[in-house]
Scaffold this active site. Structure first.
Site, PDB file in Angstrom:
ATOM      1  N   GLY A  86       0.826  -1.203   0.000  1.00  0.00           N
ATOM      2  CA  GLY A  86       0.000   0.000   0.000  1.00  0.00           C
ATOM      3  C   GLY A  86       0.854   1.244   0.000  1.00  0.00           C
ATOM      4  O   GLY A  86       2.033   1.201   0.356  1.00  0.00           O
ATOM      5  N   GLN A  92       3.335   9.910   0.931  1.00  0.00           N
ATOM      6  CA  GLN A  92       4.612   9.196   1.015  1.00  0.00           C
ATOM      7  C   GLN A  92       5.492   9.474  -0.202  1.00  0.00           C
ATOM      8  O   GLN A  92       6.686   9.202  -0.184  1.00  0.00           O
ATOM      9  CB  GLN A  92       4.380   7.688   1.158  1.00  0.00           C
ATOM     10  CG  GLN A  92       3.801   7.309   2.506  1.00  0.00           C
ATOM     11  CD  GLN A  92       3.590   5.820   2.608  1.00  0.00           C
ATOM     12  OE1 GLN A  92       2.601   5.303   2.107  1.00  0.00           O
ATOM     13  NE2 GLN A  92       4.532   5.121   3.218  1.00  0.00           N
ATOM     14  N   CYS A  99       5.966  -0.415   7.095  1.00  0.00           N
ATOM     15  CA  CYS A  99       5.600   0.766   6.323  1.00  0.00           C
ATOM     16  C   CYS A  99       6.748   1.110   5.387  1.00  0.00           C
ATOM     17  O   CYS A  99       7.911   1.079   5.794  1.00  0.00           O
ATOM     18  CB  CYS A  99       5.336   1.923   7.283  1.00  0.00           C
ATOM     19  SG  CYS A  99       4.924   3.459   6.443  1.00  0.00           S
ATOM     20  N   LEU A 100       6.430   1.457   4.141  1.00  0.00           N
ATOM     21  CA  LEU A 100       7.479   1.801   3.180  1.00  0.00           C
ATOM     22  C   LEU A 100       8.296   3.008   3.633  1.00  0.00           C
ATOM     23  O   LEU A 100       9.428   3.180   3.227  1.00  0.00           O
ATOM     24  CB  LEU A 100       6.872   2.078   1.796  1.00  0.00           C
ATOM     25  CG  LEU A 100       6.344   0.856   1.034  1.00  0.00           C
ATOM     26  CD1 LEU A 100       5.787   1.276  -0.304  1.00  0.00           C
ATOM     27  CD2 LEU A 100       7.427  -0.182   0.856  1.00  0.00           C
ATOM     28  N   HIS A 158      -4.185   1.150   7.283  1.00  0.00           N
ATOM     29  CA  HIS A 158      -2.836   1.725   7.431  1.00  0.00           C
ATOM     30  C   HIS A 158      -2.685   2.957   6.527  1.00  0.00           C
ATOM     31  O   HIS A 158      -2.217   4.005   6.963  1.00  0.00           O
ATOM     32  CB  HIS A 158      -1.804   0.643   7.077  1.00  0.00           C
ATOM     33  CG  HIS A 158      -0.376   1.093   7.098  1.00  0.00           C
ATOM     34  ND1 HIS A 158       0.543   0.611   8.004  1.00  0.00           N
ATOM     35  CD2 HIS A 158       0.299   1.977   6.326  1.00  0.00           C
ATOM     36  CE1 HIS A 158       1.721   1.199   7.783  1.00  0.00           C
ATOM     37  NE2 HIS A 158       1.599   2.028   6.764  1.00  0.00           N
ATOM     38  N   GLU A 159      -3.107   2.829   5.275  1.00  0.00           N
ATOM     39  CA  GLU A 159      -2.940   3.940   4.325  1.00  0.00           C
ATOM     40  C   GLU A 159      -3.869   5.110   4.648  1.00  0.00           C
ATOM     41  O   GLU A 159      -3.479   6.265   4.520  1.00  0.00           O
ATOM     42  CB  GLU A 159      -3.165   3.454   2.887  1.00  0.00           C
ATOM     43  CG  GLU A 159      -2.204   2.365   2.410  1.00  0.00           C
ATOM     44  CD  GLU A 159      -0.736   2.658   2.699  1.00  0.00           C
ATOM     45  OE1 GLU A 159      -0.342   3.837   2.678  1.00  0.00           O
ATOM     46  OE2 GLU A 159       0.012   1.706   2.974  1.00  0.00           O
ATOM     47  N   HIS A 199      -2.380   7.229   7.227  1.00  0.00           N
ATOM     48  CA  HIS A 199      -1.363   8.159   6.709  1.00  0.00           C
ATOM     49  C   HIS A 199      -1.987   9.507   6.361  1.00  0.00           C
ATOM     50  O   HIS A 199      -1.395  10.562   6.573  1.00  0.00           O
ATOM     51  CB  HIS A 199      -0.717   7.609   5.429  1.00  0.00           C
ATOM     52  CG  HIS A 199       0.496   6.755   5.676  1.00  0.00           C
ATOM     53  ND1 HIS A 199       1.608   7.220   6.322  1.00  0.00           N
ATOM     54  CD2 HIS A 199       0.765   5.476   5.348  1.00  0.00           C
ATOM     55  CE1 HIS A 199       2.515   6.253   6.384  1.00  0.00           C
ATOM     56  NE2 HIS A 199       2.031   5.180   5.801  1.00  0.00           N
TER      57      HIS A 199
HETATM   58 ZN    ZN Z   1       2.811   3.296   5.701  1.00  0.00          ZN
END
Ligand code: ZN
Length: 154
Positions: free
Chosen positions: A38, A43, A81-82, A123-124, A127
Site C-alpha cells: 500500500g 509518502q 511501512c514503506l 494503514h494507508e 497516513h
Molecule cells: Zn505506511
C-alpha cells in the site's frame, strides 16, 4: 521516500484530473518497485487524499478521498511501512472495513474488505490523517523500534 510524520491532515481531491491520474500511475510504480502492499500520496510528497493498496486477487485498489464508514472485529498482525524500511510491529486493526471513496474515474464506490487488504487500507487511510503504525502500538515497544531505526541510519 519522505518521512510523513510531520505532515498533518491532507486535503481532499476535488476533481480527478490528468495530473491526478499521472500521480496514481507513479504511485503504483513506486509501490510495486518497493514490493509494498500500500501507499499514500503523501509518502511520495503529495498532500492529497489518495491511497493505493494491492488487493491481492482484486488487483490494484485506487481510492480517492477514502472514508471508513463501517469497521468490525479486531485482529493483531505484524505490520510495516514503506516510509520505515525494516521495522515491523504487531498492530491491532479492525478485521473488516467498509470504505466509501471515489475511483479513478471520479465515480463514488463502496468496498468491504477483510484480512491483509483491510489492514493495508486502514494503514494507508491513517497516513492521510498523519497517523503512523508506530502511533498505534505501546510506548515501550515504540521506543524500541525507534532506537532500532536510529541505529540503522548511522
Ligand atoms: Zn505506511
Amino acid at each position: 521516500m519522505r518521512n510523513p510524520s510531520c505532515l498533518k491532515k491532507v486535503r481532499p481531491v476535488e476533481e480527478v484530473t490528468p495530473e491526478i491520474l499521472n500521480l496514481i500511475k507513479d504511485m503504483a510504480e513506486t509501490m510495486y518497485t518497493a514490493s509494498g502492499v500500500g501507499l499514500a500520496a503523501l509518502q511520495v510528497g503529495v498532500q492529497k487524499r489518495i491511497i493505493l493498496v494491492d488487493g491481492e486477487e482484486d488487483g490494484l485498489i485506487v481510492l480517492i478521498n477514502p472514508m471508513i464508514i463501517k469497521s468490525e472485529g479486531e485482529v493483531a498482525a505484524e505490520e510495516g511501512c514503506l516510509s520505515f524500511p525494516n521495522i515491523y510491529s504487531q498492530v491491532k486493526r479492525s478485521s473488516n472495513v467498509t470504505i466509501k471513496a471515489l475511483n479513478e474515474n471520479g465515480d463514488p464506490v463502496e468496498i468491504t474488505k477483510e484480512g491483509l487488504t483491510a489492514r493495508a487500507l486502514q494503514h494507508e487511510i491513517d497516513h492521510l490523517d498523519g497517523i503512523l503504525f508506530i502511533d498505534r502500538i505501546g510506548r515501550t515497544e515504540r521506543q524500541v523500534l525507534l532506537n532500532k531505526l536510529k541505529k540503522k541510519k548511522r
